[in-house]
Write an enzyme that holds these catalytic residues in place. Sequence first.
Site, PDB file in Angstrom:
ATOM      1  N   HIS A 172       0.821  -1.211   0.000  1.00  0.00           N
ATOM      2  CA  HIS A 172       0.000   0.000   0.000  1.00  0.00           C
ATOM      3  C   HIS A 172       0.853   1.258   0.000  1.00  0.00           C
ATOM      4  CE1 HIS A 172       0.579   1.064   4.311  1.00  0.00           C
ATOM      5  NE2 HIS A 172       0.581  -0.242   4.529  1.00  0.00           N
ATOM      6  N   CYS A 228       2.431  -4.938   7.180  1.00  0.00           N
ATOM      7  CA  CYS A 228       2.136  -4.572   5.795  1.00  0.00           C
ATOM      8  C   CYS A 228       3.398  -4.029   5.121  1.00  0.00           C
ATOM      9  CB  CYS A 228       1.034  -3.528   5.738  1.00  0.00           C
ATOM     10  SG  CYS A 228      -0.638  -4.212   5.861  1.00  0.00           S
TER      11      CYS A 228
END
Length: 438
Positions: free
Chosen positions: A344, A363
């Site tokens: 992301h 992440c």
Amino acid sequence: MPYRLYFAAIACLLMFRLPGASAQSGLYAATAFPRLNTPPAAISWINEEGSPLLDTLYRYLLQADSLGLPPEDYNVSYVQTLCDGRQQLPDQNDTAFANQELTCIATQYFHDVAYGRPGLSPVDFNGLHYTPEPPLPVSAQLADAVAEGRFGQFMTRMEPGNSLYRALKKSLQHYRDMITDTLRAPLAARIHAIQAAMDQVRWASRYLAGQPVIIVNLPSADLQFYRNDSLLLYTRVIPGKPATPTHTLCSTITSAELYPYWSVPHRIAVKELLPEQRRNPRFLENNQFQVLDARDRIVNPRHIAWQQLGPGHFPYRLRQSTGCDNAMGIIKFSFNSPYDIYLHDTPSKTLFMFERRFYSHGCIRVEEAMALARILLADKPEVAKSLLSNECLKHQAPETIMLNQPVYIMVLYNTAWPDAFGKVHFYQDIYNLQHFNI
């Protein structure tokens, strides 16, 4: 089948004979070959006309070191005794026995050259159920090459040809050439790191052969996007910190989401955000977090008794609203995994300037997330056009865009890894997984 040939077939599955041992002696070198579930049909390496095939095989085996493979795994000394005549083969059964053993050695060696050593799976989660096994078994490819007189070119066919492998192989030779008595120990650690990386690249070789594939290497904190061995994108990433490491995996990116919500994982909600909300009753509101109940209804945080909640009792889900300050940034890329992680964007761009940039909860934050999106969504012209600007637009609703062609992603862990120019660098073992002390 004569008993010695039967014994040779069993030995092929289990272990190799020690140099100088006779077929009857039962002395074998403990080198296991777990991928050879059945012994391959013996190739006539030695016959009445001599052993030119055996000489070629021996020359191939002598390359094991330069390929990052341990020669002792392939009983090179035994093959040498056959080549120079020190291992006598008194009768046809002994010759047949030796041919069976040599076929096993060759089959395992070329399998390892092409696809990595048996039992290697460098990822915690294999969402692709991927194995590097070839469509045609190595034993069949080997037999065809010998029958068609192509064994002299067999190494070229089996050895990976992608740029990552070539860079690692070149670096391996460079460090081997530097070895002296005083430098042996420190260079050995670097050589081991390169060998481990070469094995991982071999393991991934079938997906590097043609399909688009994204490779994230965690210790170097970078992302490389390849198509047909052409590097489409090289960018820095921010993986998980040592306390919340990013897992290795292989999976498939299936969608991108513009202006996503951030659905806060439960462990982060109770360990980090709940204490902040207790200290400051307006913390969640000030940072654009929404509170949702078990039926996904938005709850006013001012109506919740936060002091009565804890890890054992937290019946809510936290979600950060879309916007320029959202932890997911402008875009995220989804793939299947049990870890609830994504690639992301991020609003915190300055962290990419640090060489040691391990700050996430697991992440993978991507510096050039919009450039990645433009490549992944190039076959959607209207969407790609809207991504030309990296600017964040306010008051945008989340929009999920399915990829027409899903793209493979591999998250690997190598402390030796090539950069965008093919130069191999060495990195800290940030998660303490390899122990090479480089």
